[in-house]
Design an enzyme around this catalytic site. Structure first.
Site, PDB file in Angstrom:
ATOM      1  N   THR A 159      -6.077 -18.584  18.504  1.00 33.39           N
ATOM      2  CA  THR A 159      -5.044 -17.601  18.190  1.00 33.39           C
ATOM      3  C   THR A 159      -3.875 -17.842  19.131  1.00 33.39           C
ATOM      4  O   THR A 159      -3.713 -18.944  19.668  1.00 33.39           O
ATOM      5  CB  THR A 159      -5.608 -16.157  18.277  1.00 33.39           C
ATOM      6  OG1 THR A 159      -4.660 -15.241  17.744  1.00 33.39           O
ATOM      7  CG2 THR A 159      -5.991 -15.771  19.688  1.00 33.39           C
ATOM      8  N   ASN A 160      -3.042 -16.844  19.351  1.00 34.27           N
ATOM      9  CA  ASN A 160      -1.945 -16.956  20.299  1.00 34.27           C
ATOM     10  C   ASN A 160      -1.683 -15.587  20.910  1.00 34.27           C
ATOM     11  O   ASN A 160      -2.362 -14.614  20.571  1.00 34.27           O
ATOM     12  CB  ASN A 160      -0.708 -17.541  19.622  1.00 34.27           C
ATOM     13  CG  ASN A 160      -0.270 -16.720  18.447  1.00 34.27           C
ATOM     14  OD1 ASN A 160       0.088 -15.552  18.583  1.00 34.27           O
ATOM     15  ND2 ASN A 160      -0.317 -17.309  17.262  1.00 34.27           N
ATOM     16  N   ILE A 161      -0.706 -15.490  21.759  1.00 30.29           N
ATOM     17  CA  ILE A 161      -0.474 -14.251  22.498  1.00 30.29           C
ATOM     18  C   ILE A 161       0.445 -13.267  21.792  1.00 30.29           C
ATOM     19  O   ILE A 161       0.825 -12.251  22.363  1.00 30.29           O
ATOM     20  CB  ILE A 161       0.056 -14.545  23.917  1.00 30.29           C
ATOM     21  CG1 ILE A 161       1.403 -15.272  23.848  1.00 30.29           C
ATOM     22  CG2 ILE A 161      -0.968 -15.331  24.723  1.00 30.29           C
ATOM     23  CD1 ILE A 161       2.111 -15.385  25.187  1.00 30.29           C
ATOM     24  N   ALA A 170       2.923 -14.891  13.755  1.00 26.09           N
ATOM     25  CA  ALA A 170       2.607 -16.022  14.624  1.00 26.09           C
ATOM     26  C   ALA A 170       1.303 -16.642  14.118  1.00 26.09           C
ATOM     27  O   ALA A 170       0.224 -16.358  14.616  1.00 26.09           O
ATOM     28  CB  ALA A 170       2.476 -15.549  16.068  1.00 26.09           C
TER      29      ALA A 170
END
Length: 189
Positions: free
Chosen positions: A13-15, A80
């Site tokens: 995933t990402n932030i 995102a």
């Protein structure tokens, strides 16, 4: 963001917090639009008066966007999305191995914005580019490559997860910088 599971407890995933997307959904709703928000996992409360579709993975997000596209005038692609997913999902938690670290093979996820923008019946497409360097150069290249009328560029390190954002709008007329503002104000702008 999207979440691409590796096993039942780990994933790619990402932030991103989803705050910008939710702010845009509320701003569009408040401007009188009928809004469908396709959201990956967040800790945010669904905006009142917005039709929200919860998804987890990039492929689910693409399917939900495509199913919701009929009759839409504008598509704002702010999610995102994880660019890659594991080639193999492990049904059980991968345990530490004393023989070495397991290898993770990746597959590329579909490019949701490019897929929608390339449709013959594409709505007005707005993209986002969260870059870690060369923001304007990389963002404009993305806008040109995907043939977008409008792209919002920002620095990933200061935008993702934050309550405020500083953006530059990119279109055929050039660059239009905006000052740092709360994400709700950015959405209105």
């Amino acid at each position: 963001p999207t979440f691409e599971p590796i096993d039942p407890v780990r994933g790619i995933t990402n932030i991103s917090s989803g705050k910008m997307g939710y702010a845009l959904a509320r701003a569009c709703r408040d401007a009188g639009a009928e809004v469908t928000l396709v959201s990956g996992p967040t800790a945010l409360t669904e905006p009142v008066g917005v039709h929200t579709l919860a998804v987890r993975q990039a492929r689910e997000m693409l399917a939900a966007v495509e199913q919701s596209l009929a009759g839409q005038d504008v598509f704002i692609s702010v999610a995102a999305v994880a660019d890659y997913r594991p080639a193999e999902y492990h049904e059980h938690k991968i345990k530490k191995q004393h023989e070495g670290v397991p290898t993770l093979s990746l597959l590329e996820n579909p490019d949701i914005l490019a897929t929608i923008a390339a449709r013959p019946d594409a709505p007005f497409c707005v993209g986002f580019a969260a870059e870690s360097r060369n923001v304007l150069e990389f963002a404009e290249a993305k806008r040109q490559r995907k043939k977008l009328p409008l792209l919002v560029a920002n620095l990933a390190q200061t935008a993702m997860g934050a309550d405020d954002n500083e953006i530059v709008l990119l279109d055929d007329a050039g660059q239009h910088p905006m000052p740092r503002m709360e994400k709700s104000e950015v959405a209105w702008a």
